[in-house]
Design a protein around this motif. Structure first.
Motif, PDB file in Angstrom:
ATOM      1  N   ARG A 220       0.826  -1.213   0.000  1.00  0.00           N
ATOM      2  CA  ARG A 220       0.000   0.000   0.000  1.00  0.00           C
ATOM      3  C   ARG A 220       0.859   1.261   0.000  1.00  0.00           C
ATOM      4  N   CYS A 221       1.914   1.302   0.844  1.00  0.00           N
ATOM      5  CA  CYS A 221       2.849   2.418   0.824  1.00  0.00           C
ATOM      6  C   CYS A 221       4.179   1.906   0.261  1.00  0.00           C
ATOM      7  N   VAL A 222       5.288   2.532   0.563  1.00  0.00           N
ATOM      8  CA  VAL A 222       6.576   2.070   0.025  1.00  0.00           C
ATOM      9  C   VAL A 222       7.585   1.809   1.137  1.00  0.00           C
ATOM     10  N   MET A 223       7.091   1.492   2.340  1.00  0.00           N
ATOM     11  CA  MET A 223       7.991   1.233   3.458  1.00  0.00           C
ATOM     12  C   MET A 223       8.523  -0.201   3.375  1.00  0.00           C
ATOM     13  N   PRO A 224       9.864  -0.393   3.489  1.00  0.00           N
ATOM     14  CA  PRO A 224      10.421  -1.742   3.440  1.00  0.00           C
ATOM     15  C   PRO A 224      10.319  -2.459   4.784  1.00  0.00           C
ATOM     16  N   HIS A 225      10.401  -3.765   4.716  1.00  0.00           N
ATOM     17  CA  HIS A 225      10.265  -4.595   5.924  1.00  0.00           C
ATOM     18  C   HIS A 225      11.426  -4.399   6.894  1.00  0.00           C
ATOM     19  N   THR A 226      12.503  -3.760   6.448  1.00  0.00           N
ATOM     20  CA  THR A 226      13.684  -3.562   7.280  1.00  0.00           C
ATOM     21  C   THR A 226      13.492  -2.471   8.336  1.00  0.00           C
ATOM     22  N   LYS A 227      12.406  -1.715   8.252  1.00  0.00           N
ATOM     23  CA  LYS A 227      12.149  -0.682   9.269  1.00  0.00           C
ATOM     24  C   LYS A 227      11.952  -1.361  10.623  1.00  0.00           C
TER      25      LYS A 227
ATOM     26  N   PRO B 269      -6.736  14.574  15.077  1.00  0.00           N
ATOM     27  CA  PRO B 269      -6.261  13.843  13.886  1.00  0.00           C
ATOM     28  C   PRO B 269      -4.949  14.437  13.378  1.00  0.00           C
ATOM     29  N   TRP B 270      -3.856  13.773  13.688  1.00  0.00           N
ATOM     30  CA  TRP B 270      -2.514  14.311  13.452  1.00  0.00           C
ATOM     31  C   TRP B 270      -2.104  14.156  11.994  1.00  0.00           C
ATOM     32  N   ASP B 271      -1.593  15.220  11.407  1.00  0.00           N
ATOM     33  CA  ASP B 271      -1.133  15.171  10.018  1.00  0.00           C
ATOM     34  C   ASP B 271      -0.072  16.247   9.813  1.00  0.00           C
ATOM     35  N   GLY B 272       1.126  15.826   9.404  1.00  0.00           N
ATOM     36  CA  GLY B 272       2.243  16.748   9.269  1.00  0.00           C
ATOM     37  C   GLY B 272       1.982  17.897   8.321  1.00  0.00           C
ATOM     38  N   LEU B 273       1.304  17.626   7.197  1.00  0.00           N
ATOM     39  CA  LEU B 273       1.071  18.691   6.223  1.00  0.00           C
ATOM     40  C   LEU B 273       0.112  19.737   6.767  1.00  0.00           C
ATOM     41  N   SER B 274      -0.994  19.301   7.354  1.00  0.00           N
ATOM     42  CA  SER B 274      -1.933  20.283   7.900  1.00  0.00           C
ATOM     43  C   SER B 274      -1.306  21.032   9.072  1.00  0.00           C
ATOM     44  N   ASN B 275      -0.485  20.337   9.865  1.00  0.00           N
ATOM     45  CA  ASN B 275       0.240  21.026  10.938  1.00  0.00           C
ATOM     46  C   ASN B 275       1.127  22.117  10.363  1.00  0.00           C
ATOM     47  N   ALA B 276       1.812  21.801   9.246  1.00  0.00           N
ATOM     48  CA  ALA B 276       2.699  22.775   8.611  1.00  0.00           C
ATOM     49  C   ALA B 276       1.922  23.979   8.096  1.00  0.00           C
ATOM     50  N   LEU B 277       0.760  23.736   7.498  1.00  0.00           N
ATOM     51  CA  LEU B 277      -0.044  24.832   6.963  1.00  0.00           C
ATOM     52  C   LEU B 277      -0.523  25.753   8.079  1.00  0.00           C
ATOM     53  N   ILE B 278      -0.977  25.150   9.189  1.00  0.00           N
ATOM     54  CA  ILE B 278      -1.437  25.954  10.326  1.00  0.00           C
ATOM     55  C   ILE B 278      -0.263  26.719  10.932  1.00  0.00           C
TER      56      ILE B 278
ATOM     57  N   ASP C 173       9.818   8.166   4.388  1.00  0.00           N
ATOM     58  CA  ASP C 173       8.908   8.462   5.499  1.00  0.00           C
ATOM     59  C   ASP C 173       7.772   9.380   5.048  1.00  0.00           C
ATOM     60  N   ILE C 174       8.146  10.488   4.415  1.00  0.00           N
ATOM     61  CA  ILE C 174       7.137  11.490   4.069  1.00  0.00           C
ATOM     62  C   ILE C 174       6.257  11.006   2.926  1.00  0.00           C
ATOM     63  N   ALA C 175       6.862  10.345   1.934  1.00  0.00           N
ATOM     64  CA  ALA C 175       6.062   9.811   0.827  1.00  0.00           C
ATOM     65  C   ALA C 175       4.998   8.846   1.350  1.00  0.00           C
ATOM     66  N   CYS C 176       5.382   7.992   2.291  1.00  0.00           N
ATOM     67  CA  CYS C 176       4.424   7.026   2.856  1.00  0.00           C
ATOM     68  C   CYS C 176       3.270   7.739   3.559  1.00  0.00           C
TER      69      CYS C 176
ATOM     70  N   ASN D 181      -3.830   9.382   0.700  1.00  0.00           N
ATOM     71  CA  ASN D 181      -4.343   9.468  -0.685  1.00  0.00           C
ATOM     72  C   ASN D 181      -4.017  10.787  -1.370  1.00  0.00           C
ATOM     73  N   ARG D 182      -2.880  11.396  -0.994  1.00  0.00           N
ATOM     74  CA  ARG D 182      -2.472  12.635  -1.654  1.00  0.00           C
ATOM     75  C   ARG D 182      -1.620  12.362  -2.882  1.00  0.00           C
ATOM     76  N   ILE D 183      -0.841  11.273  -2.841  1.00  0.00           N
ATOM     77  CA  ILE D 183      -0.057  10.853  -3.996  1.00  0.00           C
ATOM     78  C   ILE D 183      -0.253   9.353  -4.172  1.00  0.00           C
ATOM     79  N   THR D 184       0.025   8.862  -5.375  1.00  0.00           N
ATOM     80  CA  THR D 184      -0.120   7.433  -5.626  1.00  0.00           C
ATOM     81  C   THR D 184       1.134   6.685  -5.159  1.00  0.00           C
ATOM     82  N   ARG D 185       0.996   5.398  -5.028  1.00  0.00           N
ATOM     83  CA  ARG D 185       2.147   4.585  -4.642  1.00  0.00           C
ATOM     84  C   ARG D 185       3.236   4.674  -5.707  1.00  0.00           C
ATOM     85  N   GLN D 186       2.856   4.715  -6.972  1.00  0.00           N
ATOM     86  CA  GLN D 186       3.842   4.819  -8.048  1.00  0.00           C
ATOM     87  C   GLN D 186       4.589   6.155  -7.985  1.00  0.00           C
TER      88      GLN D 186
END
Length: 382
Positions: free
Chosen positions: A7-14, A240-249, A295-298, A304-309
């Motif tokens: 679903r995202c692009v995080m590897p199992h090594t995290k 509801p925590w979200d880095g982008l909305s926090n940044a905008l505020i 981290d940020i892409a995930c 649903n702001r960007i696609t997995r691709q």
């Protein structure tokens, strides 16, 4: 082979990441569960807790640990909106940037009392070097201090209530017990407070650093914590925590961003206060095959702001580049307080590199491009 969440692009090594039988990681599952949360009820729960600790002018209501970043700026804004009188506490970063200083000053201008603690820079530089050489984390003393200093302030100023931002184990995935933990405890601090298996006591025994120089990196005693009743909460559990909305505020309230995407990242609004952060993030890439851009892409894929691709392409382009500069400062200058050359630094990098996840030549040596960048053996499951 690196295995990635489908679903995202995080590897199992995290560390502490679990990918279930459907190929989906627990961080994505955590975001799924948010849809079931009654946020109005959580908000009421927050108001109840805050009321319990309100001092009505006899002392500060709470301590808000602040770095000057988007999230801590957001935390302060929310506490002020809810009518609290916070004492903001900063444990100064190891190599404070000009933009980081501007954002600290901006928090003061929001209308708060503020305390900044600056550890002995000579000792801090020694700890930076020890952290880098021993556990591959130049930011080890900073990551310890951002937890210990606010707790020490809570005891010193007799303010038991600490308002943290998010529980990183909840937002970014982690042990189930930790993601359910909304109240700050000494056990949580010691488990997730950045120690990486290196105890503060080790520094005296192995490196001869006097205990009196390590006070900023130690928690108060259990007796002191109990006397004051130090506790805390994670605001991200109630809002509801979200880095982008926090940044905008935060930006709407004077927070300043960088003039381009930060090196090794994909955005311009995060990790702006410390020139050493690029090295810290790079070592995460060497050890685990992902870094800040992943981290940020995930986070954006899960919302649903960007696609997995899109995320895969961003990671290939932006993630894990050799940190020649960070926020425009050359690596030679960043390493200078550690009395370390770039060649010595590269040898430490190679020592901590997980050679199973990067391409090698026929002799087994890591393949690097002309900029010193590595290439992962795979960027997706195909």
């Amino acid at each position: 082979m690196l295995k990635y969440c489908v679903r995202c692009v995080m590897p199992h090594t995290k560390p502490d990441l679990h990918i279930d039988e459907e190929g989906i990681c627990n961080a994505c599952r955590s975001i799924e569960k948010r849809k079931e949360v009654d946020w109005d009820q959580r908000h009421q729960e927050l108001l109840t807790v805050l009321e319990k600790y309100r001092k009505n002018g006899t002392n500060w209501d709470c301590i808000v640990p602040v770095s000057g970043g988007k999230d801590s700026t957001y935390q302060v804004i929310r506490m002020l909106q809810l009518g609290l009188n916070p004492l903001c506490v900063t444990s100064t970063t190891c190599d404070l940037s000009e933009i980081g200083r501007k954002n600290i000053e901006n928090i003061k201008k929001l209308g708060v009392d503020y305390v900044e603690f600056s550890p002995n820079p000579l000792v801090r530089a020694k700890l930076n070097k020890i952290g880098l050489v021993e556990v591959g984390d130049i930011s080890w003393p900073e990551h310890v201090g951002i937890f210990t200093i606010p707790v020490r302030a809570a005891v010193q100023y007799n303010v038991p209530f600490i308002v943290w931002g998010e529980n990183p184990q909840n937002e970014y995935g982690g042990p189930a017990a930790a993601s359910d933990n909304n109240t700050l405890t000494r056990r949580w601090l010691e488990e997730f407070g950045g120690l990486l298996g290196m105890r503060v006591a080790d520094l005296t025994e192995s490196y001869g650093i006097e205990a009196r120089h390590l006070l900023p990196y130690q928690y108060p005693s259990d007796e002191e914590l109990q006397r004051v009743g130090v506790t805390g909460l994670f605001l991200g559990h109630y809002l509801p925590w979200d880095g982008l909305s926090n940044a905008l505020i935060a930006q709407a309230n004077g927070f300043v961003t960088f003039d381009q995407p930060v090196e090794g990242s994909m955005v311009n609004y995060e990790n702006l206060d410390n020139h050493q952060t690029g090295i810290h993030d790079y070592f995460k890439y060497l050890k685990f095959g992902f870094s800040r851009a992943t981290d940020i892409a995930c986070l954006h894929v899960r919302r649903n702001r960007i696609t997995r691709q899109d995320a895969i392409e961003i990671v290939k382009t932006r993630d894990g580049k050799f940190p020649w500069t960070y926020l425009g400062k050359p690596i030679e200058k960043i390493l200078e307080p550690l009395d370390m050359s770039v060649d010595e630094f590269i040898k430490i990098c190679d020592k901590f590199t997980n050679k199973k996840i990067f391409k090698k030549d026929a002799s087994g040596s890591l393949i690097k491009d002309k900029y010193g960048n590595l290439e992962k053996i795979n960027y997706d499951n195909a």
